[in-house]
Design an enzyme around this catalytic site. Structure first.
Site, PDB file in Angstrom:
ATOM      1  N   ASP A  12      29.416  31.213  43.053  1.00 29.82           N
ATOM      2  CA  ASP A  12      30.699  30.205  43.053  1.00 29.82           C
ATOM      3  C   ASP A  12      31.155  29.658  42.225  1.00 29.82           C
ATOM      4  OD1 ASP A  12      30.260  31.936  45.620  1.00 29.82           O
ATOM      5  OD2 ASP A  12      30.142  29.965  47.159  1.00 29.82           O
ATOM      6  N   TYR A  45      27.010  38.730  63.664  1.00 30.04           N
ATOM      7  CA  TYR A  45      26.052  39.399  63.632  1.00 30.04           C
ATOM      8  C   TYR A  45      24.894  39.011  63.793  1.00 30.04           C
ATOM      9  CZ  TYR A  45      27.223  37.069  58.589  1.00 30.04           C
ATOM     10  OH  TYR A  45      27.006  35.715  57.831  1.00 30.04           O
ATOM     11  N   ALA A  68      28.434  36.416  48.209  1.00 24.97           N
ATOM     12  CA  ALA A  68      27.394  36.361  47.196  1.00 24.97           C
ATOM     13  C   ALA A  68      26.959  37.624  46.146  1.00 24.97           C
ATOM     14  CB  ALA A  68      26.449  36.129  47.888  1.00 24.97           C
ATOM     15  N   ARG A 102      30.801  27.379  63.584  1.00 25.18           N
ATOM     16  CA  ARG A 102      29.770  27.843  63.187  1.00 25.18           C
ATOM     17  C   ARG A 102      28.358  27.970  64.331  1.00 25.18           C
ATOM     18  NH1 ARG A 102      28.361  28.034  56.935  1.00 25.18           N
ATOM     19  NH2 ARG A 102      26.924  29.448  56.780  1.00 25.18           N
TER      20      ARG A 102
HETATM   21  C1  LIG Z   1      30.667  30.976  56.337  1.00 22.66           C
HETATM   22  C2  LIG Z   1      29.667  31.658  55.050  1.00 22.66           C
HETATM   23  C3  LIG Z   1      29.430  33.111  55.085  1.00 22.66           C
HETATM   24  C4  LIG Z   1      29.725  33.139  54.158  1.00 22.66           C
HETATM   25  N1  LIG Z   1      28.961  34.993  54.439  1.00 22.66           N
HETATM   26  C5  LIG Z   1      28.206  35.650  52.879  1.00 22.66           C
HETATM   27  C6  LIG Z   1      27.640  37.148  53.334  1.00 22.66           C
HETATM   28  O1  LIG Z   1      27.468  37.602  54.516  1.00 22.66           O
HETATM   29  N2  LIG Z   1      28.075  37.775  51.830  1.00 22.66           N
HETATM   30  C7  LIG Z   1      27.746  37.305  51.037  1.00 22.66           C
HETATM   31  O2  LIG Z   1      27.784  37.867  49.821  1.00 22.66           O
HETATM   32  N3  LIG Z   1      28.706  35.694  51.180  1.00 22.66           N
HETATM   33  C8  LIG Z   1      28.597  35.322  51.593  1.00 22.66           C
HETATM   34  N4  LIG Z   1      29.165  33.984  51.826  1.00 22.66           N
HETATM   35  C9  LIG Z   1      29.266  33.557  50.198  1.00 22.66           C
HETATM   36  C10 LIG Z   1      27.788  33.189  50.039  1.00 22.66           C
HETATM   37  O3  LIG Z   1      27.110  32.067  50.684  1.00 22.66           O
HETATM   38  C11 LIG Z   1      28.189  32.316  48.072  1.00 22.66           C
HETATM   39  O4  LIG Z   1      29.035  33.301  47.581  1.00 22.66           O
HETATM   40  C12 LIG Z   1      26.874  32.158  47.841  1.00 22.66           C
HETATM   41  O5  LIG Z   1      26.243  31.902  48.320  1.00 22.66           O
HETATM   42  C13 LIG Z   1      27.045  31.563  46.308  1.00 22.66           C
HETATM   43  O6  LIG Z   1      26.101  31.288  45.522  1.00 22.66           O
HETATM   44  P1  LIG Z   1      25.979  30.391  44.341  1.00 22.66           P
HETATM   45  O7  LIG Z   1      24.835  30.177  43.928  1.00 22.66           O
HETATM   46  O8  LIG Z   1      27.114  30.981  43.559  1.00 22.66           O
HETATM   47  O9  LIG Z   1      26.184  28.677  44.717  1.00 22.66           O
HETATM   48  P2  LIG Z   1      25.746  27.761  45.908  1.00 22.66           P
HETATM   49  O10 LIG Z   1      24.962  28.559  47.544  1.00 22.66           O
HETATM   50  O11 LIG Z   1      26.680  26.738  46.278  1.00 22.66           O
HETATM   51  O12 LIG Z   1      24.804  27.462  45.145  1.00 22.66           O
HETATM   52  C14 LIG Z   1      24.814  26.078  44.201  1.00 22.66           C
HETATM   53  C15 LIG Z   1      23.781  24.864  43.277  1.00 22.66           C
HETATM   54  O13 LIG Z   1      23.842  24.055  42.625  1.00 22.66           O
HETATM   55  C16 LIG Z   1      23.436  22.883  43.673  1.00 22.66           C
HETATM   56  N5  LIG Z   1      24.270  22.161  42.865  1.00 22.66           N
HETATM   57  C17 LIG Z   1      25.686  22.050  42.786  1.00 22.66           C
HETATM   58  N6  LIG Z   1      25.622  20.228  41.795  1.00 22.66           N
HETATM   59  C18 LIG Z   1      24.729  20.370  41.830  1.00 22.66           C
HETATM   60  C19 LIG Z   1      24.784  19.495  39.455  1.00 22.66           C
HETATM   61  N7  LIG Z   1      26.285  18.980  39.306  1.00 22.66           N
HETATM   62  N8  LIG Z   1      23.854  19.493  39.191  1.00 22.66           N
HETATM   63  C20 LIG Z   1      22.720  20.048  39.807  1.00 22.66           C
HETATM   64  N9  LIG Z   1      22.374  21.541  41.161  1.00 22.66           N
HETATM   65  C21 LIG Z   1      24.166  21.081  41.545  1.00 22.66           C
HETATM   66  C22 LIG Z   1      23.603  22.919  44.844  1.00 22.66           C
HETATM   67  O14 LIG Z   1      23.177  22.063  45.057  1.00 22.66           O
HETATM   68  C23 LIG Z   1      22.893  24.491  44.662  1.00 22.66           C
HETATM   69  O15 LIG Z   1      21.796  24.483  45.498  1.00 22.66           O
HETATM   70  C24 LIG Z   1      29.045  33.407  53.192  1.00 22.66           C
HETATM   71  C25 LIG Z   1      30.110  32.142  52.429  1.00 22.66           C
HETATM   72  C26 LIG Z   1      30.896  31.457  53.595  1.00 22.66           C
HETATM   73  C27 LIG Z   1      30.983  30.111  54.105  1.00 22.66           C
END
Ligand SMILES: Cc1cc2nc3c(=O)[nH]c(=O)nc-3n(C[C@H](O)[C@H](O)[C@H](O)COP(=O)(O)OP(=O)(O)OC[C@H]3O[C@@H](n4cnc5c(N)ncnc54)[C@H](O)[C@@H]3O)c2cc1C
Length: 311
Positions: A189, A107, A202, A75
């Site tokens: 996720d 993008y 997301a 990336r």
């Molecule tokens: C390369 C790439 C490109 C992407 N592009 C897109 C896009 O264009 N559009 C889109 O919609 N999605 C996209 N995504 C997906 C998107 O980034 C994820 O779906 C989204 O960030 C998930 O959000 P989340 O809050 O579920 O998890 P995360 O963003 O992973 O947040 C989880 C949080 O929980 C915390 N955590 C973990 N374990 C613990 C614990 N035991 N105790 C306390 N805290 C904890 C972590 O520190 C983190 O802050 C992309 C992903 C990747 C890898």
């Protein structure tokens, strides 16, 4: 968004280590040794989720860990002027470039000031070497070697030379038999980590939050008071699972399918771009993702909860 959250309900720098469920509450233990309890635990702790392990490990231990999708990417984020020098007007809109086991997704971000790109490698012959860690540091030469001698347009090689030499493994939660157990439930996720090829991971998390908050509101208002609180919570989380899981898992499987197409590995359409585009431009492929009726989902979830409680 943060203005909607009462700050005295928020705590930072906490790491959840353990979850225990009782009949009337769920107890959380943190790395600092402190505990907290709650009526419901909503785990939005990402792909390596502790809450997911708590929910699945007893009945479905094989489904806890994310699955490596035989592919990874490099990336980079560069100023738009640098990207324009390499790709000219191809930087104007988001683009997917397809190829034989190599691809590129690129993008603009930061209101157009920067250019974000992923250069992807599909390689089923090599297992992921970094275990469950999703990144692996390599040398600049190893990174360049992944794209050299393959007849790839030199503009992609120039772009790649500006990427960080870190392999980001593509992992997903391909199969998840349930998004909840007792008083604990998954969103984002932790429930359905996806490959990025529909740019929708997301967004699915936001849809989870929409449906779950509607059901939480219904619980809080006590609009159906049949059964005790345990039964009511179970009805709400069961309705959430019934509505959200098929849709989020559907997104995830189609993102994996686009991943196969982008790398010319799709069994049905292979490297035939006419057939690939035919499939992707087929109305139902993206329409069901982009034009889904979420209001209907809210009604359906509410109805399922009522049915379960016989209200
Ligand atoms: C390369 C790439 C490109 C992407 N592009 C897109 C896009 O264009 N559009 C889109 O919609 N999605 C996209 N995504 C997906 C998107 O980034 C994820 O779906 C989204 O960030 C998930 O959000 P989340 O809050 O579920 O998890 P995360 O963003 O992973 O947040 C989880 C949080 O929980 C915390 N955590 C973990 N374990 C613990 C614990 N035991 N105790 C306390 N805290 C904890 C972590 O520190 C983190 O802050 C992309 C992903 C990747 C890898």
């Amino acid at each position: 968004m943060t203005s909607f959250i009462p700050m005295n309900n928020v705590q930072f720098d906490k790491r959840l280590e353990d979850v225990q469920q009782c009949s009337d509450k769920v107890i959380l233990t943190f790395a600092d040794g402190k505990t907290a309890d709650a009526s419901i635990l909503v785990g939005s702790d990402g792909i390596q989720s502790t809450v997911r392990a708590h929910i699945l490990r007893h009945l479905y231990p094989d489904q806890v860990e994310p699955v490596y999708a035989d592919s990874y990417c490099y990336r980079g984020v560069i100023p738009i002027a640098e990207a324009q020098e390499i790709l000219g007007s191809h930087t104007d809109t988001a683009k997917f470039y397809f190829g034989d086991r190599r691809s590129c997704v690129a993008y603009r971000i930061s209101e157009g000031r920067e250019f974000n790109f992923l250069l992807c490698v599909a390689d089923a012959s090599k297992p992921w070497r970094a275990g469950h860690t999703v990144t692996e540091k390599v040398t600049h030469e190893q990174m360049m070697a992944d794209f050299q001698d393959r007849g790839i347009d030199e503009r992609f090689l120039r772009l790649l030379s500006k990427a960080s030499p870190i392999r980001w493994g593509f992992f997903h939660h391909l199969h998840t038999p349930t998004y909840y157990r007792g008083r604990a439930v998954l969103v984002g996720d932790s429930a359905h980590a996806s490959l990025p090829f529909q740019a929708a991971g997301a967004a699915q998390g936001v849809e989870d939050a929409l449906v779950l908050s509607e059901l939480m509101l219904k619980l809080a208002r006590g609009s159906c008071d049949n059964g005790n609180s345990e039964t009511q919570i179970s009805a709400a989380l069961g309705a959430y699972d019934a509505v959200r899981r098929p849709r989020a898992q559907g997104q995830l499987s189609r993102a994996a399918e686009v991943g196969q197409m982008i790398h010319f590995q799709h069994q049905e359409v292979g490297s035939d771009m006419t057939r690939i585009l035919g499939k992707l431009q087929n109305e139902s492929f993206f329409d069901q993702l982009w034009f889904h009726d979420l209001k209907k989902d809210l009604q359906l979830a509410s109805q399922k909860m009522d049915e379960c409680l016989q209200c």
